[in-house]
Write a protein that holds these residues in place. Structure first.
Motif, mmCIF file in Angstrom:
data_model
loop_
_atom_site.group_PDB
_atom_site.id
_atom_site.type_symbol
_atom_site.label_atom_id
_atom_site.label_comp_id
_atom_site.label_asym_id
_atom_site.label_seq_id
_atom_site.Cartn_x
_atom_site.Cartn_y
_atom_site.Cartn_z
ATOM 1 N N VAL A 244 0.841 -1.203 0.000
ATOM 2 C CA VAL A 244 0.000 0.000 0.000
ATOM 3 C C VAL A 244 0.875 1.250 0.000
ATOM 4 O O VAL A 244 0.620 2.210 -0.744
ATOM 5 C CB VAL A 244 -0.962 -0.008 1.220
ATOM 6 N N MET A 245 1.941 1.242 0.810
ATOM 7 C CA MET A 245 2.839 2.411 0.833
ATOM 8 C C MET A 245 3.518 2.593 -0.529
ATOM 9 O O MET A 245 3.574 3.704 -1.054
ATOM 10 C CB MET A 245 3.904 2.239 1.926
ATOM 11 N N ASP A 246 4.014 1.484 -1.114
ATOM 12 C CA ASP A 246 4.783 1.592 -2.362
ATOM 13 C C ASP A 246 3.921 1.884 -3.586
ATOM 14 O O ASP A 246 4.332 2.612 -4.476
ATOM 15 C CB ASP A 246 5.552 0.287 -2.619
ATOM 16 N N ARG A 247 2.733 1.272 -3.628
ATOM 17 C CA ARG A 247 1.946 1.376 -4.871
ATOM 18 C C ARG A 247 0.846 2.423 -4.798
ATOM 19 O O ARG A 247 0.296 2.820 -5.808
ATOM 20 C CB ARG A 247 1.296 0.028 -5.187
ATOM 21 N N ILE A 248 0.483 2.828 -3.567
ATOM 22 C CA ILE A 248 -0.670 3.724 -3.440
ATOM 23 C C ILE A 248 -0.294 5.045 -2.745
ATOM 24 O O ILE A 248 -0.446 6.119 -3.327
ATOM 25 C CB ILE A 248 -1.821 2.995 -2.711
ATOM 26 N N MET A 249 0.194 4.967 -1.503
ATOM 27 C CA MET A 249 0.366 6.207 -0.738
ATOM 28 C C MET A 249 1.486 7.085 -1.312
ATOM 29 O O MET A 249 1.269 8.267 -1.604
ATOM 30 C CB MET A 249 0.641 5.907 0.740
ATOM 31 N N ARG A 250 2.699 6.517 -1.468
ATOM 32 C CA ARG A 250 3.803 7.353 -1.952
ATOM 33 C C ARG A 250 3.524 7.870 -3.363
ATOM 34 O O ARG A 250 3.748 9.055 -3.633
ATOM 35 C CB ARG A 250 5.130 6.595 -1.867
ATOM 36 N N ASP A 276 -6.481 -9.305 -6.507
ATOM 37 C CA ASP A 276 -5.371 -8.724 -7.284
ATOM 38 C C ASP A 276 -4.567 -7.714 -6.482
ATOM 39 O O ASP A 276 -3.817 -6.925 -7.054
ATOM 40 C CB ASP A 276 -5.908 -8.003 -8.530
ATOM 41 N N GLY A 277 -4.773 -7.685 -5.174
ATOM 42 C CA GLY A 277 -4.036 -6.725 -4.336
ATOM 43 C C GLY A 277 -4.910 -5.552 -3.938
ATOM 44 O O GLY A 277 -6.058 -5.441 -4.378
#
Ligand code: AMP
Ligand code: GLY
Length: 425
Positions: A244-250, A276-277
């Motif tokens: 979530v941090m790598d693909r969404i928040m940042r 699918d994540g």
């Protein structure tokens, strides 16, 4: 330092509770606040959306730092006005708050930056939207573009429901907020709320939480602002949290900064954990409510330096410590909520509930009339318990709820059920 909290819900009571406990707080003011907040802060009757009134209040009370709870004043530009007046604020500019204020802006930002979210189309008229519903096939989710206090989303299981929602939105049910409508694919999975403090560039995650948006037990019935929450959210494993941090928040924080709209404040991602994540359901430009009522009680660190660090662009040097205890919050609402409900009924015996160990009662829609505590809003109280396990926290929260004497109120009896349906780890 002199701190002003803007808002009047359970979220703001939890914020005031945490800020009142800070070593940095000299004076705490809340506008407009509620009967519970009045025990911790000086409540002043200025509405959260009265921007000019809030600026005057800041001058009158020599406020050094403002924490904005709800989205409406942020979208209306409160943070911009405060910054222009030289007052430090935790909360995004209107331009950055568009990530919540316009669902179309949010979805298009996600699409442009490869942030996972349900496939969607945007429509400005009902005929094309209906044709797309037929072509795409149900289930589909219909969303009004603008802010409508969480009521602008319909999960349509049938074509008739989808068409009815489109008709209502373009027919003016939500005014200007419904001028554009999103039709998106329906995602399947468990929902979690992921909130991070953001200073424009850096992103500091808070403990994750799970909300219960439907009014009825077993997650049935209409959507509400949230009927209860718990933290930690066991469904969000450490590996998923990293994703979530790598693909969404940042990426979202970087995308807003690149668009010239650096985000400062609490960035809330409503996520669906799909096969699918994790995928984004929505972004909010503020803390969640009731999520805040379980996240802040678990925080061991002083919240105020972290909020100031976000506002100063210094989050990289802030570290937060958490209790290992779980927290669970049960919302008591007025019978009839989220529809029409009564007002003015007395609430008794709250002190007995508050006297239980590790129980905090946060007020949302309460007021004091002729010395009596009365229910005023839809969501009225949030009863939070902390305990070594979620099951014990649930038991303690309901023990406290059962001591409260308020015949006109109701709650869900199954808060935490998804996490407690699986054996405890
Ligand atoms: P939102 O305000 O966009 O978070 O939507 C409110 C609620 O509608 C969410 O908490 C979900 O329960 C549901 N929802 C929104 N979008 C979707 C989607 N694409 N698929 C399934 N449920 C959704
Ligand atoms: N509990 C959902 C929200 O704050 O938007």
């Amino acid at each position: 330092m002199n701190v002003l909290v803007v808002g009047s819900g359970g979220r703001e009571h939890a914020l005031c509770w945490a800020i009142a406990g800070s070593a940095l707080t000299d004076k705490l003011v809340c506008a407009p606040g509620n009967a519970g907040i009045a025990a911790l802060a000086r409540c002043v009757a200025v509405a959260a959306t009265d921007l000019a009134g809030l600026l005057t209040l800041c001058r009158d009370e020599a406020i050094d730092f403002v924490v904005v709870g709800p989205e409406a004043p942020l979208v209306a530009g409160l943070a911009d006005r405060l910054s222009a007046a030289g007052i430090k604020v935790f909360g995004p500019s209107a331009a950055a708050a568009a990530i919540e204020g316009s669902k179309v802006y949010c979805k298009e930002l996600c699409r442009r930056h490869g942030i996972p979210t349900a496939p969607f189309r945007v429509f400005a008229d009902a005929t094309r939207a209906r044709a797309y519903v037929r072509e795409r096939g149900v289930p589909l989710v219909i969303k009004a573009d603008g802010l409508v206090a969480g009521k602008g989303v319909v999960v349509a299981a049938s074509e008739d429901e989808a068409v009815a929602a489109i008709k209502a939105m373009f027919g003016g049910q939500f005014g200007a907020a419904g001028q554009r409508v999103i039709v998106e694919d329906c995602l399947i999975g468990e929902e979690v709320s992921f909130i991070a403090l953001v200073d424009g560039r850096h992103c500091l995650p808070l403990a994750a939480a799970q909300d219960h948006k439907r009014v009825g037990e077993g997650d049935r019935g209409p959507n509400t602002g949230g009927m209860g929450a718990y933290s930690p959210a066991q469904a969000l494993t450490p590996a998923l949290q990293g994703a979530v941090m790598d693909r969404i928040m940042r990426p979202a924080v970087a995308a807003l900064a690149a668009a010239g709209r650096p985000f400062v404040g609490a960035l809330y991602a409503g996520l669906m954990l799909t096969a699918d994540g994790p995928q984004v359901l929505e972004f909010n430009a503020r803390f969640g409510d009731p999520e805040c009522q379980v996240i802040l009680p678990r925080l061991r660190s002083d919240i105020l330096p972290a909020l100031i660090g976000a506002s100063d662009g210094m989050l990289a040097s802030v570290d937060l410590r958490w209790r290992s205890d779980a927290a669970l919050c049960v919302v008591l609402a007025s019978r009839g909520y989220p529809g029409n409900h009564a007002r003015g009924e007395a609430i008794r015996n709250l002190a007995a509930a508050e006297a239980l160990p590790d129980v905090l009662v946060f007020h949302a829609g309460t007021a004091r009339r002729e010395g009596r505590l009365v229910a005023e809003g839809g969501r009225v109280l949030g009863v939070t318990a902390l305990a070594p396990t979620l099951r014990l926290a649930q038991r303690q929260a309901y023990a406290a709820v059962d001591l409260i004497d308020w015949p006109g109120g109701f709650c869900r009896r199954d808060i935490g059920w998804r996490a407690l349906a699986v054996p405890e780890r």
